[in-house]
Design a protein around this motif. Structure first.
Motif, PDB file in Angstrom:
ATOM      1  N   GLY A  96      -4.146   8.529   4.634  1.00 21.66           N
ATOM      2  CA  GLY A  96      -5.321   9.306   4.237  1.00 21.66           C
ATOM      3  C   GLY A  96      -6.488   9.228   5.206  1.00 21.66           C
ATOM      4  O   GLY A  96      -7.072  10.262   5.566  1.00 21.66           O
ATOM      5  N   PRO A  97      -6.869   8.015   5.675  1.00 22.65           N
ATOM      6  CA  PRO A  97      -8.005   7.932   6.598  1.00 22.65           C
ATOM      7  C   PRO A  97      -7.820   8.675   7.912  1.00 22.65           C
ATOM      8  O   PRO A  97      -8.798   8.916   8.622  1.00 22.65           O
ATOM      9  CB  PRO A  97      -8.138   6.412   6.835  1.00 22.65           C
ATOM     10  N   ALA A 143      -5.299  -2.051   4.405  1.00 20.78           N
ATOM     11  CA  ALA A 143      -4.735  -0.698   4.496  1.00 20.78           C
ATOM     12  C   ALA A 143      -5.342   0.067   5.665  1.00 20.78           C
ATOM     13  O   ALA A 143      -4.667   0.837   6.348  1.00 20.78           O
ATOM     14  CB  ALA A 143      -4.965   0.059   3.192  1.00 20.78           C
ATOM     15  N   LEU A 144      -6.632  -0.162   5.904  1.00 21.32           N
ATOM     16  CA  LEU A 144      -7.297   0.511   7.022  1.00 21.32           C
ATOM     17  C   LEU A 144      -6.757   0.005   8.353  1.00 21.32           C
ATOM     18  O   LEU A 144      -6.617   0.781   9.312  1.00 21.32           O
ATOM     19  CB  LEU A 144      -8.806   0.278   6.937  1.00 21.32           C
ATOM     20  N   GLU A 202     -10.406  -4.463   4.984  1.00 19.05           N
ATOM     21  CA  GLU A 202      -9.442  -3.586   4.336  1.00 19.05           C
ATOM     22  C   GLU A 202      -8.125  -3.549   5.119  1.00 19.05           C
ATOM     23  O   GLU A 202      -8.059  -2.943   6.195  1.00 19.05           O
ATOM     24  CB  GLU A 202     -10.030  -2.181   4.215  1.00 19.05           C
ATOM     25  N   ARG A 262      -0.255   7.312   0.990  1.00 17.99           N
ATOM     26  CA  ARG A 262      -1.546   8.012   0.919  1.00 17.99           C
ATOM     27  C   ARG A 262      -2.684   7.094   1.342  1.00 17.99           C
ATOM     28  O   ARG A 262      -3.602   7.517   2.058  1.00 17.99           O
ATOM     29  CB  ARG A 262      -1.788   8.515  -0.507  1.00 17.99           C
ATOM     30  N   GLN A 263      -2.649   5.825   0.928  1.00 14.41           N
ATOM     31  CA  GLN A 263      -3.701   4.887   1.300  1.00 14.41           C
ATOM     32  C   GLN A 263      -3.726   4.643   2.805  1.00 14.41           C
ATOM     33  O   GLN A 263      -4.794   4.457   3.396  1.00 14.41           O
ATOM     34  CB  GLN A 263      -3.497   3.555   0.570  1.00 14.41           C
ATOM     35  N   ILE A 264      -2.556   4.631   3.418  1.00 14.75           N
ATOM     36  CA  ILE A 264      -2.473   4.342   4.852  1.00 14.75           C
ATOM     37  C   ILE A 264      -2.759   5.567   5.699  1.00 14.75           C
ATOM     38  O   ILE A 264      -3.482   5.500   6.694  1.00 14.75           O
ATOM     39  CB  ILE A 264      -1.086   3.765   5.191  1.00 14.75           C
ATOM     40  N   THR A 268      -3.626   1.804   8.929  1.00 15.58           N
ATOM     41  CA  THR A 268      -3.934   3.157   9.406  1.00 15.58           C
ATOM     42  C   THR A 268      -4.193   3.146  10.900  1.00 15.58           C
ATOM     43  O   THR A 268      -3.705   4.013  11.647  1.00 15.58           O
ATOM     44  CB  THR A 268      -5.179   3.708   8.678  1.00 15.58           C
ATOM     45  N   TYR A 316       0.839  -1.205   0.000  1.00 18.56           N
ATOM     46  CA  TYR A 316       0.000   0.000   0.000  1.00 18.56           C
ATOM     47  C   TYR A 316       0.872   1.253   0.000  1.00 18.56           C
ATOM     48  O   TYR A 316       1.998   1.239   0.505  1.00 18.56           O
ATOM     49  CB  TYR A 316      -0.938   0.009   1.214  1.00 18.56           C
ATOM     50  N   SER A 317       0.298   2.330  -0.527  1.00 17.65           N
ATOM     51  CA  SER A 317       1.015   3.603  -0.561  1.00 17.65           C
ATOM     52  C   SER A 317       0.821   4.359   0.747  1.00 17.65           C
ATOM     53  O   SER A 317      -0.101   4.073   1.525  1.00 17.65           O
ATOM     54  CB  SER A 317       0.502   4.458  -1.721  1.00 17.65           C
TER      55      SER A 317
END
Length: 289
Positions: free
Chosen positions: A38-39, A102-103, A100, A34-36, A106, A31-32
């Protein structure tokens, strides 16, 4: 016999290190940034995650030790587990649940630094006998969790092809390490586990895990992915951080025993729970499709 237990404990400790590093590397490769990250801009979700992990679960832990008879060192171990959040096992749990990933990363990026700052301040307020420090807790967590994630993100940004090829390798390594960790921890602590069952003390960590799962699920909101990730992420306490504090800040070994018991209860309860969530995800996908 003690030599075998020591060998198994050492193997389990090594497996923890390998599992943590490979799990976080796999997320960074896949994952990028931004994906990690961003939330984290979603303040209401962020606040619900903090409320669940650093207010409601610690309160649940304190309620359990008041209602369930435990000796003081065992109480301390349960409180340590209740007050530490953000564990790399969440990555594997989320993958099992088909939620998800990536979530979940995060959530780890949010919970880990807060745990480092929160636990050394909050734990002595509840357990005056504790001797814990921010530095003693932060260094192992940063080196084994946040640093591998940063390395993975850097490799993905600079050498995406290498990152893609590396994902299945590190994921397989994390799975093997997890199996070794569970087996090593269980076999090294069989007498302790039996004693916790015979005395009924095992009920306390089970209540903590189940209650934390419910708290995370209820605070997850309407989004199914968020609800499932927060449920698993809140229930999976940061046993690495709790272990560091138990070994460095408490003289009685029973404190560490309860941390280990909470870890095993998490393994026993949360992987089946993740499998149930996976079936829910699959059923929802079939309906949507």
């Amino acid at each position: 016999m003690s030599t075998v237990r020591e060998w198994l404990s050492g193997l389990a400790n090594l497996a923890v290190l390998v599992f943590a590093v490979t799990s976080m590397l796999s997320v960074g490769f896949a994952y990028s940034a931004r994906q990690i990250l961003g939330p984290l801009r979603d303040v209401p979700k962020l606040l619900r995650a903090l409320l669940a992990n650093f207010v409601l679960v610690p309160l649940l832990g304190l309620a359990i030790i008041r209602l369930w008879p435990l000796e003081r060192p065992l109480q301390a171990g349960l409180v340590l587990a209740a007050m530490t959040a953000g564990a790399p096992f969440l990555i594997k749990l989320t993958a099992v649940a088909k939620a998800e990933v990536a979530l979940s990363a995060t959530l780890l990026v949010l919970l880990l630094p807060v745990t480092v700052l929160y636990a050394p301040i909050a734990v002595p307020q509840v357990l005056p006998e504790a001797d814990v420090s921010v530095a003693g807790l932060a260094v192992p967590l940063v080196l084994t969790l946040l640093l591998p994630l940063a390395v993975g993100l850097l490799v993905r940004a600079r050498w995406p092809a290498l990152a893609r090829r590396s994902v299945p390798i590190v994921r397989h390594a994390s799975t093997v390490a997890l199996v070794v960790l569970v087996l090593g921890t269980t076999l090294a602590n069989v007498p302790t586990i039996v004693e916790l069952f015979t005395t009924g003390a095992i009920v306390a960590p089970v209540l903590l895990i189940v209650g934390a799962f419910v708290i995370g699920f209820l605070l997850g909101g309407r989004d199914r992915d968020v609800r499932h990730v927060l449920a698993l992420g809140t229930a999976q306490r940061n046993i690495s951080a709790a272990t560091v504090m138990a070994t460095q800040g408490f003289a009685d070994n029973d404190t560490l025993v309860m941390v280990i018991a909470t870890s095993l209860a998490g393994f026993a309860l949360l992987f089946p729970a993740a499998a149930v969530l996976r079936r829910i995800e699959s059923a929802a996908a079939d309906r949507d499709g």
